[in-house]
Each structure stands twice: as structure tokens, then as C-alpha cells.
Design an enzyme around this catalytic site. Sequence first.
Site, PDB file in Angstrom:
ATOM      1  N   ASP A 160      48.687  20.820  23.721  1.00  0.00           N
ATOM      2  CA  ASP A 160      48.746  21.874  22.724  1.00  0.00           C
ATOM      3  C   ASP A 160      50.203  22.287  22.478  1.00  0.00           C
ATOM      4  O   ASP A 160      51.026  21.436  22.156  1.00  0.00           O
ATOM      5  CB  ASP A 160      47.864  23.050  23.184  1.00  0.00           C
ATOM      6  CG  ASP A 160      47.651  24.100  22.121  1.00  0.00           C
ATOM      7  OD1 ASP A 160      46.882  23.854  21.182  1.00  0.00           O
ATOM      8  OD2 ASP A 160      48.274  25.182  22.234  1.00  0.00           O
ATOM      9  N   TYR A 220      54.597  30.880  17.658  1.00  0.00           N
ATOM     10  CA  TYR A 220      54.090  30.583  16.314  1.00  0.00           C
ATOM     11  C   TYR A 220      54.973  31.195  15.233  1.00  0.00           C
ATOM     12  O   TYR A 220      55.092  30.637  14.135  1.00  0.00           O
ATOM     13  CB  TYR A 220      52.668  31.122  16.167  1.00  0.00           C
ATOM     14  CG  TYR A 220      51.651  30.376  16.992  1.00  0.00           C
ATOM     15  CD1 TYR A 220      51.024  29.238  16.492  1.00  0.00           C
ATOM     16  CD2 TYR A 220      51.302  30.806  18.266  1.00  0.00           C
ATOM     17  CE1 TYR A 220      50.082  28.541  17.242  1.00  0.00           C
ATOM     18  CE2 TYR A 220      50.365  30.121  19.023  1.00  0.00           C
ATOM     19  CZ  TYR A 220      49.754  28.988  18.503  1.00  0.00           C
ATOM     20  OH  TYR A 220      48.831  28.308  19.249  1.00  0.00           O
ATOM     21  N   HIS A 256      39.283  19.677  22.135  1.00  0.00           N
ATOM     22  CA  HIS A 256      40.712  19.994  22.219  1.00  0.00           C
ATOM     23  C   HIS A 256      41.204  20.181  23.654  1.00  0.00           C
ATOM     24  O   HIS A 256      42.355  19.916  23.956  1.00  0.00           O
ATOM     25  CB  HIS A 256      40.974  21.280  21.427  1.00  0.00           C
ATOM     26  CG  HIS A 256      42.408  21.677  21.361  1.00  0.00           C
ATOM     27  ND1 HIS A 256      43.350  20.970  20.642  1.00  0.00           N
ATOM     28  CD2 HIS A 256      43.087  22.715  21.949  1.00  0.00           C
ATOM     29  CE1 HIS A 256      44.528  21.559  20.760  1.00  0.00           C
ATOM     30  NE2 HIS A 256      44.404  22.602  21.557  1.00  0.00           N
TER      31      HIS A 256
END
Length: 360
Positions: free
Chosen positions: A173, A281, A337
Site C-alpha cells: 500500500d 495523501y 488488497h
Amino acid sequence: MPELVVTALLAPSRLTLKLLRAFMWSLVFSAALVAAAVYGCIALTHVMCRPRRGFCGRPRHNPPVCLSDPTLGEHCFLILRSSGLRLHYVSAGRGKGPLMLFLHGFPENWFSWRYQLREFQSRFHVVAVDLRGYGSSDAPKDVDCYTMDLLMADIQDVILGLGYSKCILVAHDWGALLAWNFSIYYPSLVERMVVVSAPPMSVYQDYSLHHIGQFFRSNYMFLFQLPWLPEKLLSMSDFQILKTTLTHRKSGIPQLTPSELEAFLYDFSQPGGLTGPLNYYRNIFRTFPLEPQELATPTLLLWGKKDPYFEQGLVEAISSRFVPGRLEAHILPGMGHWIPQTNPVEMHQYMWAFLQDLLD
């Protein structure tokens, strides 16, 4: 050529780039407002369905016992040479082989590598870090403290600070985004890479511009561009959005025990515990547009066919950027995921085979 002439010649290109970035940011913040409305409705629904939990996250005063499991390794701290920040890590198997360094994603921490720490400590020096902003590592509040350059410097400082000149980098990730970049700019420090469920940012950028569906899969990234509101929404109803993300029957880690879930929520429940991770982010779009980059580090790429966040087509896009013969990619049917936690046995089999020649 006189400097004035050079400036004049470059002016149209610079203006075009500024206009492109302005247009991009207008789209990003428009998408952020839409995402905020959607996630706001989700968060309020959780509150109405569970009114006793209220509008805030319950503070956790004591970490769950599983975070101190001695079979996972020893808890240590390292002062980073470049920044002076203190980084927390868990270490096992020192002196038994090469350094295997694990980089986690969001919303996780070092504990997401618990299966791999147990599996590989017999033949490697395994180290799982809390990235800056996470867990017991220092968490500066400024968004500018989470740029890609600073995060890559952290990885370099960890490798050299542990006394190694190279490592096997295992990443998932957000950790994988860092690992891809690190292998490009610090290739001498990475002997092999194992990457799970994330593309390089330049590949993601180009792919998403041609596959609009990928933007919808990554809609949460737009919400996270906003100040303070994402922290509030994620913490409502005692972090129910995060709980659902991690434990959803189809898209999460369904076998996660209550104690293991608390191992992640404990850190996020601390004051400011979400701000550092979300600042990763908030830096994503600052370097747009990215130039295509050639990938050359020998890499094992594992990708879940049922990954809800990244399309399968990204694997082919990643392969097209690689030097021939350097990438071993596997699309794993039935997996999502969170492969390091949902399918550790299968992941370990691929890793042992990929690393076998280093152990002979």
C-alpha cells in the site's frame, strides 16, 4: 544565450504548466467536496445507527496485549540522521542473514507484518517500522513534513542506521509507493523488492488518466486533501469507517480478531493520531505531473485479483516500465488488497522462491 532570452523562450512552457496545475487542483478540490459529502453521509449514518458511540473516537489508554507479543521481535527506536526524528521499529533475527525491511500502508502500522516477522526471522534480520506519523514514531504536524523526499530519506536513514549497506525491501500500500520511489533514487541500497498491492505514482497517474474507473476506486484520496474534516469523519462513531475498511467481509481482513483490530485503532485514537498518516495523501498531487520512470530493481509483485482499490490493469502498466527480466508479477485469484494479513501462507511461498538464491 542571454538569460533574458532564455527566460522569454521558457515563459510559454512555464505558463502552460501553471495553468495545468491550477486546472488539476480545481478538479481535485471539486472531487474532494463531493467525497466529503458522500463520506459525511456514511459517517452520520454510522452515528445514527450507533448513537451511544457519539461523534468522536473513544480514546484508548492502554495498548492491546498483542502489540507486545515477544515472538514478533524486540521494540526499538532509531534517531534518524537527516531529520532528527525518532522512529519506532520491531526487530528480530539480527545476525541471521540480510536485512529485510518492511514498510506498511494505511490504515496500518508495523503490526500488519506480524506473520512475515515470524516467518522470516530464522533466515533474515527482519525489521518492521512505524513510518513517520504512525504509532510510536514521531509525528510532525506540518503537511510539508511528509513529502516524498523526506519519506525516502527516512528509509535511507533506517537502512544505514541499522548498520547495513543494502536491504530486501518488502512493502504494501503506501509503503509500496515509497518503496517504488526509493528503488529509483537509491538503487544501491535495495537488493530486491517485494511489492504488494500498489503501483508507482507515475504509473498510477498515467493509468488513471486513461481509466476513469481507477479514480472512483481511489475516491478516498480526494477526501483526504481537505484539512481536519477527514480526521473528524474517520473518528466518528468510534472510528467506524476505519473498522469497516479493515474488517469488511469482502474487501477487508475478515479474520482480524478484536485485539488485532485494536492494535491499529489504538494509535489512531491518540491525540493527532490520524493527522500524520493523512498528510501522506495531502502531498500526493503536489508533484503533478510526474515523468515516466524506468524500473530496474529485481522485484516480486503480488496483486490481488479482487483488490477493491486498484485495478488489475495496473500490473501490465507496471510491467511496461520495467527493464526486461527484472519483474516477477503474480495476479492472485480470490485475493484482495490486504494480502500480507489475509493470505500470508501464499505470500510466503512466493517470497521464499524469489529469495532462495540469496540464501544458497
